[in-house]
Design an enzyme around this catalytic site. Structure first.
Site, PDB file in Angstrom:
ATOM      1  N   TYR A 147       4.317  -3.339  -2.906  1.00  0.00           N
ATOM      2  CA  TYR A 147       2.866  -3.269  -2.695  1.00  0.00           C
ATOM      3  C   TYR A 147       2.124  -3.522  -4.010  1.00  0.00           C
ATOM      4  CZ  TYR A 147      -1.616  -1.263  -1.106  1.00  0.00           C
ATOM      5  OH  TYR A 147      -2.935  -1.062  -0.777  1.00  0.00           O
ATOM      6  N   ASP A 148       2.494  -2.772  -5.050  1.00  0.00           N
ATOM      7  CA  ASP A 148       1.762  -2.840  -6.323  1.00  0.00           C
ATOM      8  C   ASP A 148       1.866  -4.233  -6.949  1.00  0.00           C
ATOM      9  OD1 ASP A 148       1.895  -0.178  -5.656  1.00  0.00           O
ATOM     10  OD2 ASP A 148       2.633   0.525  -7.580  1.00  0.00           O
ATOM     11  N   GLY A 150       2.919  -6.997  -5.457  1.00  0.00           N
ATOM     12  CA  GLY A 150       2.363  -8.005  -4.539  1.00  0.00           C
ATOM     13  C   GLY A 150       0.866  -8.140  -4.745  1.00  0.00           C
ATOM     14  N   ARG A 188      -0.751   8.688   5.236  1.00  0.00           N
ATOM     15  CA  ARG A 188      -1.638   8.909   4.085  1.00  0.00           C
ATOM     16  C   ARG A 188      -2.141  10.345   4.131  1.00  0.00           C
ATOM     17  NH1 ARG A 188      -4.933   3.299   3.809  1.00  0.00           N
ATOM     18  NH2 ARG A 188      -4.398   3.148   6.008  1.00  0.00           N
ATOM     19  N   ASN A 192      -2.736  12.703   7.392  1.00  0.00           N
ATOM     20  CA  ASN A 192      -1.637  13.658   7.596  1.00  0.00           C
ATOM     21  C   ASN A 192      -2.154  15.088   7.691  1.00  0.00           C
ATOM     22  OD1 ASN A 192       0.529  11.959   7.676  1.00  0.00           O
ATOM     23  ND2 ASN A 192       1.564  12.839   5.900  1.00  0.00           N
ATOM     24  N   GLY A 209       1.211  19.742  -5.711  1.00  0.00           N
ATOM     25  CA  GLY A 209      -0.159  19.487  -5.258  1.00  0.00           C
ATOM     26  C   GLY A 209      -1.156  19.357  -6.397  1.00  0.00           C
ATOM     27  N   GLN A 211      -1.245  16.804  -8.460  1.00  0.00           N
ATOM     28  CA  GLN A 211      -1.613  15.389  -8.671  1.00  0.00           C
ATOM     29  C   GLN A 211      -3.002  15.157  -8.071  1.00  0.00           C
ATOM     30  OE1 GLN A 211       0.532  16.494  -6.407  1.00  0.00           O
ATOM     31  NE2 GLN A 211       1.006  15.050  -4.786  1.00  0.00           N
ATOM     32  N   ARG A 213      -6.304  12.540  -6.704  1.00  0.00           N
ATOM     33  CA  ARG A 213      -6.804  11.282  -6.166  1.00  0.00           C
ATOM     34  C   ARG A 213      -8.318  11.456  -6.029  1.00  0.00           C
ATOM     35  NH1 ARG A 213      -2.168  10.449  -6.977  1.00  0.00           N
ATOM     36  NH2 ARG A 213      -0.645   9.315  -5.708  1.00  0.00           N
ATOM     37  N   ARG A 279      -5.630   9.871 -10.547  1.00  0.00           N
ATOM     38  CA  ARG A 279      -6.311   8.614 -10.268  1.00  0.00           C
ATOM     39  C   ARG A 279      -7.793   8.883 -10.049  1.00  0.00           C
ATOM     40  NH1 ARG A 279      -3.969   5.925  -5.418  1.00  0.00           N
ATOM     41  NH2 ARG A 279      -2.244   5.250  -6.705  1.00  0.00           N
TER      42      ARG A 279
HETATM   43  P1  NAD Z   1      -4.452  -0.881   7.427  1.00  0.00           P
HETATM   44  O1  NAD Z   1      -2.964  -0.854   7.367  1.00  0.00           O
HETATM   45  O2  NAD Z   1      -5.139   0.024   8.369  1.00  0.00           O
HETATM   46  O3  NAD Z   1      -4.980  -2.351   7.690  1.00  0.00           O
HETATM   47  C1  NAD Z   1      -4.284  -3.506   7.311  1.00  0.00           C
HETATM   48  C2  NAD Z   1      -4.373  -4.500   8.453  1.00  0.00           C
HETATM   49  O4  NAD Z   1      -3.696  -5.701   8.087  1.00  0.00           O
HETATM   50  C3  NAD Z   1      -3.714  -4.003   9.743  1.00  0.00           C
HETATM   51  O5  NAD Z   1      -4.571  -4.236  10.824  1.00  0.00           O
HETATM   52  C4  NAD Z   1      -2.436  -4.833   9.835  1.00  0.00           C
HETATM   53  O6  NAD Z   1      -1.994  -5.003  11.172  1.00  0.00           O
HETATM   54  C5  NAD Z   1      -2.885  -6.118   9.174  1.00  0.00           C
HETATM   55  N1  NAD Z   1      -1.776  -6.919   8.626  1.00  0.00           N
HETATM   56  C6  NAD Z   1      -0.755  -6.485   7.851  1.00  0.00           C
HETATM   57  N2  NAD Z   1       0.037  -7.520   7.525  1.00  0.00           N
HETATM   58  C7  NAD Z   1      -0.511  -8.630   8.091  1.00  0.00           C
HETATM   59  C8  NAD Z   1      -0.158  -9.998   8.113  1.00  0.00           C
HETATM   60  N3  NAD Z   1       0.947 -10.460   7.481  1.00  0.00           N
HETATM   61  N4  NAD Z   1      -0.949 -10.855   8.812  1.00  0.00           N
HETATM   62  C9  NAD Z   1      -2.049 -10.418   9.461  1.00  0.00           C
HETATM   63  N5  NAD Z   1      -2.429  -9.132   9.485  1.00  0.00           N
HETATM   64  C10 NAD Z   1      -1.663  -8.247   8.801  1.00  0.00           C
HETATM   65  O7  NAD Z   1      -4.948  -0.619   5.927  1.00  0.00           O
HETATM   66  P2  NAD Z   1      -6.420  -0.372   5.353  1.00  0.00           P
HETATM   67  O8  NAD Z   1      -6.434   0.986   4.790  1.00  0.00           O
HETATM   68  O9  NAD Z   1      -7.440  -0.772   6.334  1.00  0.00           O
HETATM   69  O10 NAD Z   1      -6.401  -1.390   4.148  1.00  0.00           O
HETATM   70  C11 NAD Z   1      -7.045  -2.657   4.212  1.00  0.00           C
HETATM   71  C12 NAD Z   1      -6.872  -3.365   2.875  1.00  0.00           C
HETATM   72  O11 NAD Z   1      -7.455  -2.580   1.832  1.00  0.00           O
HETATM   73  C13 NAD Z   1      -5.410  -3.589   2.503  1.00  0.00           C
HETATM   74  O12 NAD Z   1      -5.281  -4.858   1.902  1.00  0.00           O
HETATM   75  C14 NAD Z   1      -5.141  -2.504   1.493  1.00  0.00           C
HETATM   76  O13 NAD Z   1      -4.144  -2.876   0.580  1.00  0.00           O
HETATM   77  C15 NAD Z   1      -6.500  -2.345   0.826  1.00  0.00           C
HETATM   78  N6  NAD Z   1      -6.665  -0.994   0.268  1.00  0.00           N
HETATM   79  C16 NAD Z   1      -6.846   0.088   1.072  1.00  0.00           C
HETATM   80  C17 NAD Z   1      -6.970   1.355   0.517  1.00  0.00           C
HETATM   81  C18 NAD Z   1      -7.192   2.601   1.331  1.00  0.00           C
HETATM   82  O14 NAD Z   1      -7.254   3.701   0.783  1.00  0.00           O
HETATM   83  N7  NAD Z   1      -7.338   2.517   2.628  1.00  0.00           N
HETATM   84  C19 NAD Z   1      -6.885   1.508  -0.884  1.00  0.00           C
HETATM   85  C20 NAD Z   1      -6.670   0.384  -1.658  1.00  0.00           C
HETATM   86  C21 NAD Z   1      -6.570  -0.869  -1.078  1.00  0.00           C
HETATM   87  N1  UDP Z   2       0.644  13.448  -0.079  1.00  0.00           N
HETATM   88  C1  UDP Z   2       0.940  14.766   0.236  1.00  0.00           C
HETATM   89  N2  UDP Z   2       1.225  15.066   1.523  1.00  0.00           N
HETATM   90  C2  UDP Z   2       1.220  14.145   2.526  1.00  0.00           C
HETATM   91  C3  UDP Z   2       0.904  12.795   2.209  1.00  0.00           C
HETATM   92  C4  UDP Z   2       0.635  12.485   0.880  1.00  0.00           C
HETATM   93  O1  UDP Z   2       0.943  15.636  -0.632  1.00  0.00           O
HETATM   94  O2  UDP Z   2       1.489  14.529   3.688  1.00  0.00           O
HETATM   95  C5  UDP Z   2       0.303  13.121  -1.473  1.00  0.00           C
HETATM   96  C6  UDP Z   2       1.054  11.935  -2.064  1.00  0.00           C
HETATM   97  O3  UDP Z   2       2.291  12.342  -2.619  1.00  0.00           O
HETATM   98  C7  UDP Z   2       0.075  11.455  -3.121  1.00  0.00           C
HETATM   99  C8  UDP Z   2      -1.305  11.762  -2.510  1.00  0.00           C
HETATM  100  O4  UDP Z   2      -1.063  12.745  -1.507  1.00  0.00           O
HETATM  101  O5  UDP Z   2       0.213  12.218  -4.297  1.00  0.00           O
HETATM  102  C9  UDP Z   2      -1.974  10.549  -1.892  1.00  0.00           C
HETATM  103  O6  UDP Z   2      -1.048   9.929  -1.025  1.00  0.00           O
HETATM  104  P1  UDP Z   2      -1.421   8.671  -0.120  1.00  0.00           P
HETATM  105  O7  UDP Z   2      -0.137   8.169   0.462  1.00  0.00           O
HETATM  106  O8  UDP Z   2      -2.516   9.041   0.800  1.00  0.00           O
HETATM  107  O9  UDP Z   2      -2.031   7.623  -1.142  1.00  0.00           O
HETATM  108  P2  UDP Z   2      -1.502   6.978  -2.520  1.00  0.00           P
HETATM  109  O10 UDP Z   2      -0.321   7.764  -3.040  1.00  0.00           O
HETATM  110  O11 UDP Z   2      -1.130   5.592  -2.156  1.00  0.00           O
HETATM  111  O12 UDP Z   2      -2.669   7.087  -3.416  1.00  0.00           O
END
Ligand code: NAD
Ligand code: UDP
Length: 313
Positions: A147-148, A150, A188, A192, A209, A211, A213, A279
């Site tokens: 993910y990171d 990519g 997430r 959760n 706990g 950490q 965000r 973060r």
């Molecule tokens: P999400 O998983 O709910 O939405 C992602 C969508 O992309 C889904 O509908 C999934 O079906 C679709 N998808 C995945 N792979 C695909 C592919 N190969 N082709 C077509 N569709 C595809 O996630 P989200 O939280 O809505 O995130 C949306 C965007 O924002 C993502 O790019 C994510 O990396 C970015 N983002 C989200 C957060 C957050 O906290 N929600 C934080 C940072 C970045």
């Molecule tokens: N986390 C947690 N309990 C859960 C899910 C996540 O304590 O049931 C923690 C996780 O380890 C991280 C933070 O919550 O420290 C945020 O996690 P999330 O997956 O939502 O986002 P990201 O780590 O990608 O910022």
């Protein structure tokens, strides 16, 4: 009446994408939502299907797409660690091949294109809060790397299309966002804890706990996405978008318990590998460029999200 724009939203059936589609339709744009439904759901956009200005295409963006649009928001990519680690090769392909395909489309159309990048490009940061000038500390070979890295490679591609092809790009680094339309099982932290509290199950805090965000309500984030796409300066970013209010994960668990009135207990589980310690976005650039800052206070946003899960579970 002037015609709105025709806008492509990849990942439009996902959590953030579904709110963005709704927002664009509300201002009169025509929206083409492209999604392969890996983590997105039809139910997120069900109420939009009756709108003649809304269209859904089932398509995987790792394959080329032919469409005629005025703007492109590239959001397609699973965002939750459980899902992006389930098929890590496809996650990298979605970010990298997907970016190449969408940039190629934007180049042919000469259309502006926005990339949903992420705070994960900063990895487990040594700099706090994170400013856009910080290059990050990312493990290239760990379970989060698909993910990171990519997303980092997608940023590289966007900036090369900007320099090499003079494409109008916008790169935004989204920090943790929450709200209605998150999947109940997507792992997430906010979804959760709320689902666990509403079901009377233990709230699973990973590590001790401590950490941190910083959580942004989805309406605030979507407002910033639209402002960034439309910014007159043509600023490509990268631009941090998020809410600078920082909380520990334990505080989030306690707040969710209080707001739901749940009798659930908090239990502690092992911290996942490479879980960032802290973060918090520095959003000075977003304030200056977009005149934007988040307006929703955490407890109000959590209440709306709790109401959503109460009704949908
Ligand atoms: P999400 O998983 O709910 O939405 C992602 C969508 O992309 C889904 O509908 C999934 O079906 C679709 N998808 C995945 N792979 C695909 C592919 N190969 N082709 C077509 N569709 C595809 O996630 P989200 O939280 O809505 O995130 C949306 C965007 O924002 C993502 O790019 C994510 O990396 C970015 N983002 C989200 C957060 C957050 O906290 N929600 C934080 C940072 C970045
Ligand atoms: N986390 C947690 N309990 C859960 C899910 C996540 O304590 O049931 C923690 C996780 O380890 C991280 C933070 O919550 O420290 C945020 O996690 P999330 O997956 O939502 O986002 P990201 O780590 O990608 O910022």
């Amino acid at each position: 009446m002037a015609r709105g724009k025709r806008v492509l939203v990849t990942g439009g059936a996902g959590f953030i994408g579904s709110h963005l589609c709704r927002r664009l339709l509300a201002r009169g744009d025509e929206v083409v939502c492209v999604d392969n439904f890996y983590t997105g759901r039809k139910s997120n956009v069900l109420d939009l299907l009756a709108d003649p200005l809304f269209e859904v295409l089932r398509h995987d963006i790792t394959f080329p797409l032919y469409a005629e649009v005025d703007q492109i928001y590239n959001l397609a990519c699973p965002a939750s660690p459980i899902y992006y680690q389930f098929d890590p090769v496809q996650t990298t392909k979605t970010s990298v091949h997907g970016a190449i395909n969408m940039l190629g489309l934007a180049k042919r159309l000469r259309a502006p294109i926005l990339q949903a990048s992420t705070s994960e490009v900063y990895g487990d940061p040594e700099v706090h809060p994170q400013h856009e000038s910080y290059w990050g500390r990312v493990n290239p070979v760990g379970p989060r790397s698909c993910y990171d890295e990519g997303k980092r490679c997608a940023e590289t591609l966007f900036f090369d299309y900007y320099r090499q092809h003079r494409l109008a790009i916008r790169v935004v680094r989204i920090f943790n966002t929450y709200g209605p339309n998150m999947q109940p099982d997507d792992g997430r932290v906010v979804s959760n804890f709320i689902v666990q509290a509403l079901r009377g199950e233990d709230l699973t805090v990973y590590g001790d706990g401590s950490q941190t965000r910083s959580f942004c309500y989805v309406d605030d984030l979507v407002e910033a996405l639209v402002r960034m796409m439309d910014n007159d300066a043509g600023d490509p970013g990268p631009l941090n978008l998020g809410n600078p209010r920082e909380s520990t994960i334990l505080e989030i668990a306690e707040t969710v318990l209080r707001l739901t009135g749940s009798a659930s207990r908090i239990v502690f589980r092992p911290l996942p590998v490479d879980d960032p310690r802290q973060r918090q976005p520095d959003i000075a650039r977003a304030r200056e460029l977009l005149g934007w800052e988040p307006r929703t206070v955490l407890e109000d946003g959590l209440r709306k999200t709790i109401d959503y899960f109460r009704n949908s579970l």
